[in-house]
Design a protein around this motif. Structure first.
Motif, PDB file in Angstrom:
ATOM      1  N   GLY A 162     -74.064  -0.091 -25.714  1.00  8.52           N
ATOM      2  CA  GLY A 162     -73.200   1.072 -25.552  1.00  8.52           C
ATOM      3  C   GLY A 162     -72.892   1.781 -26.857  1.00  8.52           C
ATOM      4  N   GLY A 163     -72.714   1.015 -27.938  1.00  8.66           N
ATOM      5  CA  GLY A 163     -72.428   1.630 -29.223  1.00  8.66           C
ATOM      6  C   GLY A 163     -73.598   2.440 -29.740  1.00  8.66           C
ATOM      7  N   VAL A 164     -74.797   1.922 -29.578  1.00  9.16           N
ATOM      8  CA  VAL A 164     -75.995   2.646 -29.995  1.00  9.16           C
ATOM      9  C   VAL A 164     -76.167   3.906 -29.167  1.00  9.16           C
ATOM     10  N   GLN A 165     -75.931   3.812 -27.868  1.00  8.60           N
ATOM     11  CA  GLN A 165     -76.027   4.978 -26.990  1.00  8.60           C
ATOM     12  C   GLN A 165     -75.071   6.080 -27.439  1.00  8.60           C
ATOM     13  N   PHE A 166     -73.836   5.684 -27.712  1.00  8.13           N
ATOM     14  CA  PHE A 166     -72.825   6.667 -28.109  1.00  8.13           C
ATOM     15  C   PHE A 166     -73.158   7.286 -29.462  1.00  8.13           C
ATOM     16  N   LEU A 167     -73.586   6.462 -30.399  1.00  5.02           N
ATOM     17  CA  LEU A 167     -73.949   6.961 -31.729  1.00  5.02           C
ATOM     18  C   LEU A 167     -75.081   7.973 -31.637  1.00  5.02           C
ATOM     19  N   ALA A 168     -76.102   7.662 -30.845  1.00  7.46           N
ATOM     20  CA  ALA A 168     -77.237   8.573 -30.704  1.00  7.46           C
ATOM     21  C   ALA A 168     -76.809   9.887 -30.071  1.00  7.46           C
ATOM     22  N   ASN A 169     -75.989   9.810 -29.051  1.00  9.37           N
ATOM     23  CA  ASN A 169     -75.528  11.009 -28.365  1.00  9.37           C
ATOM     24  C   ASN A 169     -74.684  11.895 -29.273  1.00  9.37           C
ATOM     25  N   VAL A 170     -73.762  11.285 -29.998  1.00  6.92           N
ATOM     26  CA  VAL A 170     -72.891  12.043 -30.902  1.00  6.92           C
ATOM     27  C   VAL A 170     -73.682  12.663 -32.035  1.00  6.92           C
ATOM     28  N   LEU A 171     -74.575  11.881 -32.632  1.00  4.78           N
ATOM     29  CA  LEU A 171     -75.358  12.378 -33.767  1.00  4.78           C
ATOM     30  C   LEU A 171     -76.200  13.586 -33.363  1.00  4.78           C
ATOM     31  N   ALA A 172     -76.909  13.487 -32.232  1.00  6.25           N
ATOM     32  CA  ALA A 172     -77.728  14.609 -31.778  1.00  6.25           C
ATOM     33  C   ALA A 172     -76.870  15.841 -31.499  1.00  6.25           C
ATOM     34  N   SER A 173     -75.718  15.632 -30.896  1.00  2.00           N
ATOM     35  CA  SER A 173     -74.857  16.756 -30.521  1.00  2.00           C
ATOM     36  C   SER A 173     -74.295  17.486 -31.732  1.00  2.00           C
ATOM     37  N   VAL A 174     -73.809  16.735 -32.736  1.00  2.00           N
ATOM     38  CA  VAL A 174     -73.207  17.401 -33.894  1.00  2.00           C
ATOM     39  C   VAL A 174     -74.261  18.082 -34.762  1.00  2.00           C
ATOM     40  N   LEU A 175     -75.454  17.503 -34.833  1.00  2.00           N
ATOM     41  CA  LEU A 175     -76.518  18.173 -35.587  1.00  2.00           C
ATOM     42  C   LEU A 175     -76.908  19.491 -34.922  1.00  2.00           C
ATOM     43  N   ALA A 176     -77.037  19.453 -33.584  1.00  2.00           N
ATOM     44  CA  ALA A 176     -77.361  20.687 -32.863  1.00  2.00           C
ATOM     45  C   ALA A 176     -76.263  21.720 -33.039  1.00  2.00           C
TER      46      ALA A 176
END
Length: 240
Positions: free
Chosen positions: A38-52
């Motif tokens: 779950g932590g990896v999932q959340f990190l990936a989702n947040v990182l992609a979103s803020v970069l976009a």
């Protein structure tokens, strides 16, 4: 600099919100398919979103202000309604419709890219007082940040600052910092990691509206009224 025609500004808002929604939803689907942590999932989702978000703000701010958020547009209209330098009520309505349409299309495209139905109502219930409080906090600070940068003549920092706050708020609030009615609505149309059940949307949006109101109050308290800044800064508004 001359204000671009309304049609171009609306196109920028629709396209920007659509791309943001597609990355937000799509990265959530991708993350859950690649990892069970779950932590990896959340990190990936947040990182992609803020970069976009940072890229889209930098790209589209000169066209429409890169609001991508009905509450940012509403706050822009409210603060400049007497000066004649900001959005008119008609333009505000058009911005909101463009943002909502973009969020719907973006979420649908994300679904389709991962072989899901274009519209797939979410079953993720997010109805609880602590989540509503978190949404109010995330949205209030977002509004404070955007308009505080404007009032202090530092709008050029918005791409990094806004993306940084959204990333921090995703981790620091229990709701995951939706902080955007358009994206909240779009996320209800994807039964995926980032989704929200349609029945949970009204309370989330109400909490966001209340938070935005508090944020605007803090802007005035800390930075003064809109008349205290240069009119040329009125369009440079950006946010999630």
């Amino acid at each position: 600099m001359m204000t671009p025609p309304l049609s171009r500004r609306l196109a920028a808002e629709a396209v920007g919100t659509a791309v943001l929604a597609a990355v937000l939803v799509g990265s959530g689907i991708q993350a859950t398919g690649l990892s069970q942590d779950g932590g990896v999932q959340f990190l990936a989702n947040v990182l992609a979103s803020v970069l976009a978000l940072a890229v889209l703000i930098a790209l589209l701010a000169p066209v429409s202000g890169a609001h991508f958020n009905p509450l940012v547009s509403a706050a822009a209209w409210w603060t400049d309604r007497r000066s004649g330098t900001g959005l008119t009520a008609r333009e505000l309505g058009a911005y909101v419709l463009a943002q909502l349409a973009g969020a719907v299309v973006g979420a649908g495209v994300a679904n389709a890219m991962f072989e899901r139905p274009f519209v797939q109502l979410s079953g993720h219930d997010r109805s609880a007082g602590h989540l509503w409080l978190a949404e109010g906090v995330a949205t209030g600070v977002l509004i404070l940040l955007v308009f505080g940068l404007l009032r202090s003549d530092r709008a050029r920092y918005a791409p990094v600052a806004v993306a940084a706050w959204i990333g921090a708020a995703c981790w620091g609030t229990s709701s995951g910092s939706f902080a955007n009615p358009a994206l909240t609505f779009g996320r209800a149309l994807s039964d995926s990691y980032t989704g929200i059940a349609p029945g949970s949307v009204p309370a989330f949006v109400l909490a966001q509206v209340v938070g935005a109101g508090v944020g605007l109050t803090l802007v005035t308290l800390l930075f003064g009224r809109s008349s205290d800044r240069a009119p040329d800064d009125a369009r440079e508004l950006v946010a999630h």
